[in-house]
Structure formats: structure tokens, C-alpha cells
Design a protein around this motif. Sequence first.
Motif, mmCIF file in Angstrom:
data_model
loop_
_atom_site.group_PDB
_atom_site.id
_atom_site.type_symbol
_atom_site.label_atom_id
_atom_site.label_comp_id
_atom_site.label_asym_id
_atom_site.label_seq_id
_atom_site.Cartn_x
_atom_site.Cartn_y
_atom_site.Cartn_z
ATOM 1 N N VAL A 1 1.926 -4.804 2.998
ATOM 2 C CA VAL A 1 0.958 -5.821 3.705
ATOM 3 C C VAL A 1 0.712 -6.699 4.258
ATOM 4 C CG1 VAL A 1 -1.573 -6.175 3.933
ATOM 5 C CG2 VAL A 1 -0.666 -3.919 2.417
ATOM 6 N N GLU B 1 -9.767 -2.141 6.212
ATOM 7 C CA GLU B 1 -9.288 -0.740 5.638
ATOM 8 C C GLU B 1 -9.611 -0.118 6.109
ATOM 9 O OE1 GLU B 1 -12.092 -0.487 1.966
ATOM 10 O OE2 GLU B 1 -10.689 -2.012 1.505
ATOM 11 N N PRO C 1 -7.681 -1.945 -2.816
ATOM 12 C CA PRO C 1 -6.806 -1.192 -1.796
ATOM 13 C C PRO C 1 -5.296 -1.480 -1.212
ATOM 14 C CG PRO C 1 -7.962 -2.949 -0.291
ATOM 15 C CD PRO C 1 -7.819 -3.397 -1.700
ATOM 16 N N VAL C 2 -4.867 -2.591 -2.764
ATOM 17 C CA VAL C 2 -3.820 -2.672 -2.196
ATOM 18 C C VAL C 2 -3.221 -2.723 -3.774
ATOM 19 C CG1 VAL C 2 -3.703 -2.911 -0.231
ATOM 20 C CG2 VAL C 2 -3.978 -5.122 -1.864
ATOM 21 N N LYS D 1 0.558 -0.937 0.247
ATOM 22 C CA LYS D 1 -0.003 0.056 0.411
ATOM 23 C C LYS D 1 0.970 0.712 0.162
ATOM 24 C CE LYS D 1 -3.890 1.475 2.861
ATOM 25 N NZ LYS D 1 -5.089 1.530 1.788
ATOM 26 N N LEU D 2 0.256 2.186 -0.710
ATOM 27 C CA LEU D 2 1.902 3.587 -0.955
ATOM 28 C C LEU D 2 0.984 4.351 -0.833
ATOM 29 C CD1 LEU D 2 2.130 3.373 -5.052
ATOM 30 C CD2 LEU D 2 3.763 2.867 -2.800
ATOM 31 N N HIS E 1 -2.586 1.944 10.254
ATOM 32 C CA HIS E 1 -1.361 1.665 10.516
ATOM 33 C C HIS E 1 0.021 2.421 8.970
ATOM 34 C CE1 HIS E 1 0.396 -1.985 11.782
ATOM 35 N NE2 HIS E 1 1.640 -1.780 10.195
ATOM 36 N N LEU E 2 -1.015 2.441 8.343
ATOM 37 C CA LEU E 2 0.087 3.186 6.946
ATOM 38 C C LEU E 2 0.456 4.949 7.924
ATOM 39 C CD1 LEU E 2 1.653 3.044 4.534
ATOM 40 C CD2 LEU E 2 -0.292 4.023 2.968
ATOM 41 N N GLN F 1 -6.044 -0.310 8.318
ATOM 42 C CA GLN F 1 -4.765 -0.494 7.314
ATOM 43 C C GLN F 1 -4.029 1.392 7.233
ATOM 44 O OE1 GLN F 1 -6.016 -2.827 3.711
ATOM 45 N NE2 GLN F 1 -5.037 -4.843 4.198
#
Lengths: 232, 232
Positions: free
Chosen positions: A75, B138, A96-97, A65-66, B144-145, B141
Motif C-alpha cells: 500500500v 477502503e 485494513p492493512v 494488504k493480502l 486496486h488489489l 484499496q
Amino acid sequence: MNDRHLYSDTITQADIFSGLEEGELSHIFARGYKNAYPPGTILFHEGDPAATCYLVLTGRLKLTKLHEEGKEFLVRYVPPGQVAAAIALFAGKNYPVTAQVIDRAEIIGWDRNTMMNLLLSHPQLTVNMMRVVIERLEELQRRHLELHAERAEQRIARALLRIMNQSGRKTEEGILIDFRLSRQDLANYTGTTLYTVSRTLSSWEKQGWIASGRERIVVIDPHALMLFAERD
Amino acid sequence: MNDRHLYSDTITQADIFSGLEEGELSHIFARGYKNAYPPGTILFHEGDPAATCYLVLTGRLKLTKLHEEGKEFLVRYVPPGQVAAAIALFAGKNYPVTAQVIDRAEIIGWDRNTMMNLLLSHPQLTVNMMRVVIERLEELQRRHLELHAERAEQRIARALLRIMNQSGRKTEEGILIDFRLSRQDLANYTGTTLYTVSRTLSSWEKQGWIASGRERIVVIDPHALMLFAERD
DNA sequence: TCTCTTATTTGCGCGAGCGCAAAGACAACC
DNA sequence: GGTTGTCTTTGCGCTCGCGCAAATAAGAGA
């Protein structure tokens, strides 16, 4: 699809298909499209409209994931027997990835409508899918907690152990991580940097806990790593 | 359950019940047990066997996850219309988080068997549940990012905006966060510390972006916060 | 109103780990 | 077998933000 027996082990182990009958399985597989991809192939990009979900038969996928400014979050790796993008079909919008093939991989794909129909006609499949999603959620929660409560070296130790458990292969030297895994990958997975990972692995190598080369890591003493990860 | 009309707005908005018929809704609600809890009540502890799932009608829950040495991660707040622990029922083992009532709350609970039967007899409910779980995944995620790519102050800004969007109430002063939210809570949510949050909020208060008191925050200039969160 | 408890602020010092830079190692490909 | 590109190592300095400590403020309850 008449060569199902070729990868029946993978299928049997696939948690997404647990509890399904022989007949149901062959019906499900007949609806999918099998393909082989060389390393480096991008199966789909983050943000693309989600059209297909995939089951990995052999090889391995890397999901990333950017963030703005090029920062990238790893991930997870998708080993044989696991599905990727099952989620995207439900969420219904975009992937999403990004999914990249890292070893030459054989993969079955089902497009959204097909999979939706399969889910309706195989309730057990829906339940399995739910369980898989929940397991992911819980693992992500654990990782998030680690990222916020543990130091960099401990997170790297845990990451290495986790990847080892999922993708380790016993050799005479120790447990080999079975695919190309760079320092940068580990940094993206643990929320640290290339430099910190390199320094940490070097120190462990001096201790004799691991052996490593270019994109290659062998865990010699998992127990020492576990103690290191757990200690205060 | 004959007082369904009392909270029908909450029910209508509950994403978990979207697309269900009147009759189905009353059937589902008749199977649950409604209760009111004072602030501070622990609905369930992390690690307890998962027996019941809950829908918040009024008030609010706080879900937290513990790490060794007392460190605590604030998973999320559960506002009216959202369910808690739906996941635990599927995973089938233990609650992965602790749920605490923070405002006096009215909550409906369904035990595992009841909810499982409801899911079987209302397929739409299962689909909704799946979508909810995926949305959580999501969001986690994304967080987390952020935790791995952004600095502390940016994460605090994003957290404040996210909580404001979910639980803000317009006042003449600005947008008030509608429940007790301490500096420590924000720290646990963003992966920073009490001290960093306090210093950051003080500085924003000097800039006139927010006003704050003890466990109370009013966002005066959301736009400034957004720019701050996005800027490099 | 006074007291007690709990939340918040702020000064200060320090350390983990980031990140540049430059050198070294390894693999792949002509 | 040399060349090239990528991955890795390591020195060095620096910054962010942690975390103690102590003072202050704000409610809660008697």
C-alpha cells in the motif's frame, strides 16, 4: 513526555500537527506511548481489531494488504512524521492493512479512546486528519489510473521516482533510496512481478540511469526516468 | 426549503446525515441550492476549481478521471443519497474527477464556505464525512488489489456484482442494472477493454447467467457470478 | 418508415509480461 | 571462512487479453 524537543523537527513537519499550538502539541504527546521496535516487528496484522493509531518518529513502516493465494499489495511506506492507522480508528473495526517495521523505528501510539478525545478537544487536529486521508485517497486514485493505463516499465519508473522523492538521500553516487527495498517489494507496489522488475532495473543500470545492489537502489539520472515515465 | 418531505427517504438513508436531528437537517438543507439536470450534463470537470459539493437526490452521477491519450478511468457511480466532491472542498484546490449526469437528476449543492460553516456548527456532520471518505478509500484499496491480483474476467464479475448491489432492481427476468451501462463503461471501471468485456458478457449470456442488450444488463444468476469471481 | 448515429459482436493476429527453472551473487551467522 | 538462506538474474516458452477491422444491431430523430 519531557523529551519532545528530541524529535521536534519531525513533529513540526508532521502534516497531521500543522497549525497546532505548542501547548496543544505537548498535551497531545503526553497522552501517547512512545516505543522503539526492531526491524521486522509486525505492529499490527490486517484484520486485527483496530485499537491504536501510530505516529512514526524515526525509521519506517511498510503497509501491505493480502489477497488470496498469497499475493500481496504494498500500500505504501510510512516515513517519519506520518501517521499509520489513523483511519482505522474512525472506520472503527479492523485494521485494513498489515504494518511491518523495516528500519529500527521509534513510534508513538495512541489508543482509540484517547485519540477520539483528542480529536474532540482539538478541532484543528480533525481537519488535518481529514486532509491527510483525502491526500491518500487521491494518491491511490492516481496509482489506480496508472495501473490501468500504463505499461509495467512506466509504472516501475513512477514508483521509483515517488519513493525517491519521499525517501531519497543525496550521496556522491546519486540519490540513494534510504531503506531496504527489494525487487519483490517494487513488484508488489507496482502490480508487476519480481521478474519484470529485475529485468527492467537491469536494463536501466546498463543505460546508466541507476545503480543497484541487493535491496538497494541509487537513482543516478532522475530526469531520464521522468522522461521515460512520461513518454508515450 | 419547504419540500424536504418529498425526498425524506433519501435523506434518511444518506449516510452523510446519519445521527443528525430533524432541526439540524432542515437547517442544513435550507443552506443548499436544489436543481434538476438533464442526462449528459457535466456538473464539473476534472481540474476545475472546486467550488461546490453535491448531494444526489434522484438520478445518478458518473465520476471519471482522465489519463493522457484519452484513456479514462471510471471512479464510481454516485446513487441517490450519496455526496460527490465533498472531498474536493477539504483538499481545497481542484476537482480531481469529472462528474456527469447519467439519468435526469435532482441534486442539492452547497458552496464551499457554506459547507465549511455547516461542518463547524454540526460536528456529527464532520464525523460522518470522515467515515464516508474512509469507506471510499477502503473500497478503492480493494479494487486496486483486485486489479493487480485477478484476471480480467474475475474483475468484470466483481464489478457487475458491486454495481448490481448498489443499483440493482428486481424484475421478473432477474436483477436489472437500473441505468445505462455500456460495455465501454464496464471496461473503464475494471481496467480492461471494450472487446474483453463484450466477449466475457457474451459467454456469460450463453451460460444463462445474465441477459443483456444495448447499455442494459440483467443479472439472472448472481450466485454463479460470485462463484466465478471467487474461484481460483 | 427511413436514415443516421452509436453500441456491440466476433475473427484474427500479435506482443507484453508472466512465471518456471536454474544459476549466480550477496549478506549474515556461526 | 565456510555454510546457509535469501535475493537477484536471465533464458525460454506460453498465455491472456489487447486492439484492429468489419459486420451487425439497436435506438434516436426527421
